[in-house]
Design an enzyme around this catalytic site. Structure first.
Site, PDB file in Angstrom:
ATOM      1  N   HIS A  11       0.967  -1.186  -0.083  1.00 47.22           N
ATOM      2  CA  HIS A  11      -0.086   0.005  -0.122  1.00 47.22           C
ATOM      3  C   HIS A  11       0.978   1.098  -0.059  1.00 47.22           C
ATOM      4  O   HIS A  11       0.386   2.279  -0.630  1.00 47.22           O
ATOM      5  CB  HIS A  11      -0.642   0.001   1.213  1.00 47.22           C
ATOM      6  CG  HIS A  11      -1.802  -1.107   1.031  1.00 47.22           C
ATOM      7  ND1 HIS A  11      -2.988  -1.229   0.588  1.00 47.22           N
ATOM      8  CD2 HIS A  11      -1.749  -2.247   1.902  1.00 47.22           C
ATOM      9  CE1 HIS A  11      -3.662  -2.474   0.971  1.00 47.22           C
ATOM     10  NE2 HIS A  11      -2.789  -3.038   1.644  1.00 47.22           N
ATOM     11  N   LYS A  12       1.878   1.099   0.750  1.00 45.61           N
ATOM     12  CA  LYS A  12       2.711   2.593   0.761  1.00 45.61           C
ATOM     13  C   LYS A  12       3.420   2.510  -0.597  1.00 45.61           C
ATOM     14  O   LYS A  12       3.625   3.578  -1.080  1.00 45.61           O
ATOM     15  CB  LYS A  12       4.046   2.120   1.577  1.00 45.61           C
ATOM     16  CG  LYS A  12       3.727   2.237   3.345  1.00 45.61           C
ATOM     17  CD  LYS A  12       4.909   2.043   3.950  1.00 45.61           C
ATOM     18  CE  LYS A  12       5.042   2.188   5.320  1.00 45.61           C
ATOM     19  NZ  LYS A  12       6.177   2.137   6.136  1.00 45.61           N
ATOM     20  N   ASP A  65       9.299   5.561   7.619  1.00 44.01           N
ATOM     21  CA  ASP A  65       8.372   4.817   8.790  1.00 44.01           C
ATOM     22  C   ASP A  65       7.400   5.858   9.048  1.00 44.01           C
ATOM     23  O   ASP A  65       7.524   6.900   9.110  1.00 44.01           O
ATOM     24  CB  ASP A  65       9.489   4.802   9.899  1.00 44.01           C
ATOM     25  CG  ASP A  65       9.143   4.021  10.907  1.00 44.01           C
ATOM     26  OD1 ASP A  65       8.986   2.705  10.486  1.00 44.01           O
ATOM     27  OD2 ASP A  65       8.695   4.258  11.889  1.00 44.01           O
ATOM     28  N   PHE A 139      -5.112   0.692   4.429  1.00 47.48           N
ATOM     29  CA  PHE A 139      -4.550  -0.328   5.035  1.00 47.48           C
ATOM     30  C   PHE A 139      -4.331   0.352   6.608  1.00 47.48           C
ATOM     31  O   PHE A 139      -4.651   1.295   6.718  1.00 47.48           O
ATOM     32  CB  PHE A 139      -3.179  -0.628   4.415  1.00 47.48           C
ATOM     33  CG  PHE A 139      -2.278   0.396   4.850  1.00 47.48           C
ATOM     34  CD1 PHE A 139      -2.258   1.305   3.569  1.00 47.48           C
ATOM     35  CD2 PHE A 139      -1.116   0.443   5.471  1.00 47.48           C
ATOM     36  CE1 PHE A 139      -1.169   2.451   3.999  1.00 47.48           C
ATOM     37  CE2 PHE A 139      -0.183   1.364   5.546  1.00 47.48           C
ATOM     38  CZ  PHE A 139      -0.337   2.267   4.730  1.00 47.48           C
ATOM     39  N   GLY A 140      -3.891  -0.727   7.480  1.00 50.31           N
ATOM     40  CA  GLY A 140      -3.548  -0.488   8.830  1.00 50.31           C
ATOM     41  C   GLY A 140      -4.666   0.515   9.666  1.00 50.31           C
ATOM     42  O   GLY A 140      -5.652   0.103   9.707  1.00 50.31           O
ATOM     43  N   TYR A 141      -4.379   1.743  10.023  1.00 46.55           N
ATOM     44  CA  TYR A 141      -5.067   2.563  10.930  1.00 46.55           C
ATOM     45  C   TYR A 141      -6.308   3.265  10.007  1.00 46.55           C
ATOM     46  O   TYR A 141      -7.090   4.115  10.564  1.00 46.55           O
ATOM     47  CB  TYR A 141      -4.267   3.312  11.630  1.00 46.55           C
ATOM     48  CG  TYR A 141      -3.622   2.772  12.775  1.00 46.55           C
ATOM     49  CD1 TYR A 141      -3.908   2.418  13.895  1.00 46.55           C
ATOM     50  CD2 TYR A 141      -2.231   2.609  12.767  1.00 46.55           C
ATOM     51  CE1 TYR A 141      -3.363   1.422  14.580  1.00 46.55           C
ATOM     52  CE2 TYR A 141      -1.375   1.853  13.485  1.00 46.55           C
ATOM     53  CZ  TYR A 141      -1.905   1.408  14.773  1.00 46.55           C
ATOM     54  OH  TYR A 141      -1.322   0.805  15.773  1.00 46.55           O
ATOM     55  N   LYS A 162      -6.824  10.170  -0.620  1.00 48.58           N
ATOM     56  CA  LYS A 162      -5.882   9.965   0.482  1.00 48.58           C
ATOM     57  C   LYS A 162      -4.484  10.699   0.258  1.00 48.58           C
ATOM     58  O   LYS A 162      -4.145  11.635   1.092  1.00 48.58           O
ATOM     59  CB  LYS A 162      -5.695   8.642   0.810  1.00 48.58           C
ATOM     60  CG  LYS A 162      -4.825   8.371   1.974  1.00 48.58           C
ATOM     61  CD  LYS A 162      -4.348   7.042   2.306  1.00 48.58           C
ATOM     62  CE  LYS A 162      -3.401   6.983   3.462  1.00 48.58           C
ATOM     63  NZ  LYS A 162      -3.003   5.589   3.840  1.00 48.58           N
ATOM     64  N   HIS A 167       0.008  12.614   5.213  1.00 45.97           N
ATOM     65  CA  HIS A 167       1.216  12.421   6.007  1.00 45.97           C
ATOM     66  C   HIS A 167       2.469  12.189   5.107  1.00 45.97           C
ATOM     67  O   HIS A 167       3.284  12.603   4.936  1.00 45.97           O
ATOM     68  CB  HIS A 167       1.189  11.742   7.329  1.00 45.97           C
ATOM     69  CG  HIS A 167       0.379  10.270   7.031  1.00 45.97           C
ATOM     70  ND1 HIS A 167       1.289   9.238   7.096  1.00 45.97           N
ATOM     71  CD2 HIS A 167      -0.722  10.024   6.865  1.00 45.97           C
ATOM     72  CE1 HIS A 167       0.297   8.164   6.546  1.00 45.97           C
ATOM     73  NE2 HIS A 167      -1.012   8.855   6.761  1.00 45.97           N
ATOM     74  N   ARG A 168       2.065  10.896   4.351  1.00 43.64           N
ATOM     75  CA  ARG A 168       3.180  10.356   3.455  1.00 43.64           C
ATOM     76  C   ARG A 168       3.517  11.427   2.421  1.00 43.64           C
ATOM     77  O   ARG A 168       4.575  11.364   1.890  1.00 43.64           O
ATOM     78  CB  ARG A 168       2.484   8.995   3.104  1.00 43.64           C
ATOM     79  CG  ARG A 168       3.428   8.230   2.079  1.00 43.64           C
ATOM     80  CD  ARG A 168       3.236   6.867   2.024  1.00 43.64           C
ATOM     81  NE  ARG A 168       3.127   6.272   3.250  1.00 43.64           N
ATOM     82  CZ  ARG A 168       2.222   5.594   4.056  1.00 43.64           C
ATOM     83  NH1 ARG A 168       1.073   5.836   3.655  1.00 43.64           N
ATOM     84  NH2 ARG A 168       2.528   5.162   5.285  1.00 43.64           N
TER      85      ARG A 168
HETATM   86  P1  ITT Z   1       7.747  -1.320   6.105  1.00 43.15           P
HETATM   87  O1  ITT Z   1       8.218  -2.449   5.492  1.00 43.15           O
HETATM   88  O2  ITT Z   1       7.699   0.079   5.031  1.00 43.15           O
HETATM   89  O3  ITT Z   1       8.425  -0.774   7.357  1.00 43.15           O
HETATM   90  P2  ITT Z   1       5.328  -1.442   7.464  1.00 43.15           P
HETATM   91  O4  ITT Z   1       3.745  -1.862   7.309  1.00 43.15           O
HETATM   92  O5  ITT Z   1       5.977  -2.206   8.629  1.00 43.15           O
HETATM   93  O6  ITT Z   1       6.246  -1.424   6.348  1.00 43.15           O
HETATM   94  P3  ITT Z   1       5.539   1.018   9.466  1.00 43.15           P
HETATM   95  O7  ITT Z   1       6.299   0.295  10.241  1.00 43.15           O
HETATM   96  O8  ITT Z   1       5.916   2.481   8.744  1.00 43.15           O
HETATM   97  O9  ITT Z   1       5.223   0.127   8.115  1.00 43.15           O
HETATM   98  O10 ITT Z   1       3.951   1.120   9.775  1.00 43.15           O
HETATM   99  C1  ITT Z   1       3.693   1.148  11.193  1.00 43.15           C
HETATM  100  C2  ITT Z   1       2.111   0.689  11.385  1.00 43.15           C
HETATM  101  O11 ITT Z   1       1.516   1.914  10.893  1.00 43.15           O
HETATM  102  C3  ITT Z   1       1.927  -0.368  10.455  1.00 43.15           C
HETATM  103  O12 ITT Z   1       0.909  -1.125  11.123  1.00 43.15           O
HETATM  104  C4  ITT Z   1       0.909   0.046   9.162  1.00 43.15           C
HETATM  105  O13 ITT Z   1      -0.177  -0.579   8.714  1.00 43.15           O
HETATM  106  C5  ITT Z   1       0.524   1.550   9.822  1.00 43.15           C
HETATM  107  N1  ITT Z   1       0.319   2.476   8.872  1.00 43.15           N
HETATM  108  C6  ITT Z   1       1.669   3.153   8.216  1.00 43.15           C
HETATM  109  N2  ITT Z   1       1.074   4.104   7.327  1.00 43.15           N
HETATM  110  C7  ITT Z   1      -0.116   4.205   7.697  1.00 43.15           C
HETATM  111  C8  ITT Z   1      -1.310   4.737   6.686  1.00 43.15           C
HETATM  112  O14 ITT Z   1      -0.775   5.801   5.747  1.00 43.15           O
HETATM  113  N3  ITT Z   1      -2.307   4.723   7.221  1.00 43.15           N
HETATM  114  C9  ITT Z   1      -2.849   3.671   8.010  1.00 43.15           C
HETATM  115  N4  ITT Z   1      -1.868   3.133   8.730  1.00 43.15           N
HETATM  116  C10 ITT Z   1      -0.687   3.130   8.452  1.00 43.15           C
END
Ligand code: ITT
Length: 183
Positions: A11-12, A65, A139-141, A162, A167-168
């Site tokens: 996703h990133k 990060d 994804f994630g939050y 988005k 932030h990204r």
């Molecule tokens: P890397 O391989 O790039 O480290 P990662 O998924 O481990 O990928 P991070 O440590 O930066 O990435 O992310 C920390 C947490 O925050 C992780 O659970 C992500 O799903 C969440 N996160 C990061 N960016 C986000 C976004 O834009 N929206 C929602 N959740 C996010």
């Protein structure tokens, strides 16, 4: 110009490569999971990852990060965002916040290594935590974060929405300004 982006997170990669393409850059996905240290700030975690990878990758590369900082929880989960997502997840965060103020900030720190050395670029997006999970994209939050001035969570937005002021993308804008200044 081609930029190498190290991440395990598709996703990133999608968000960043979409943005870079719009700006006329190509993005190469170096798909790799690397160990992240536990530290007090997103800057430290991001720089430690850059240091750990610098001898494994030839040429310029970047990584990022990201952490979600919730004000009423004194910045938690912040640099622990990855662990907290895997352990208590969005439902756990919603439980912790019952009856509490919901202001939160996403912070991304991009770390870049080139011939000139190491550089960091930070981007923030202020917003709030929703009352319930909403939306299926992202994804994630994303299902619990509503940026200031919006009604939708990130997970209810398209990638383009988005990316408009995330932030990204703010961290990436500052990174591209650096690249444009030095060229
Ligand atoms: P890397 O391989 O790039 O480290 P990662 O998924 O481990 O990928 P991070 O440590 O930066 O990435 O992310 C920390 C947490 O925050 C992780 O659970 C992500 O799903 C969440 N996160 C990061 N960016 C986000 C976004 O834009 N929206 C929602 N959740 C996010």
């Amino acid at each position: 110009m081609k930029l190498d982006f190290v991440t395990s997170n598709s996703h990133k990669y999608e968000e960043i490569s979409h943005y870079l393409q719009e700006k006329g850059y190509q993005c190469r996905w170096v798909r790799m999971k690397y160990e992240e240290i536990q530290a007090d700030t997103t800057e430290e975690v991001s720089m430690a990852s850059l240091n750990a990878l610098e001898n494994l990758i030839d040429g310029p590369f970047f990584l990022e990060d990201t952490g979600l900082y919730i004000k009423s929880l004194n910045g938690f989960p912040g640099p622990y965002s990855s662990y907290v997502m895997k352990s208590i997840g969005n439902e756990g965060i919603l439980k912790l916040l019952e009856g509490m103020p919901r202001d939160a900030t996403f912070i991304t720190v991009v770390s870049f290594r080139d011939q000139k050395g190491k550089h960091q670029f930070r981007g923030e997006c202020k917003g709030g935590i929703s009352m319930e999970m909403r939306g299926k994209s992202g994804f994630g939050y994303d299902p619990i974060f509503i940026p200031d001035g919006e009604k939708k969570t990130y997970a209810e937005m398209t990638l383009e929405e988005k990316n408009r002021n995330s932030h990204r993308i703010r961290a990436m804008e500052s990174f591209l300004s650096y690249l444009q200044e030095k060229s």
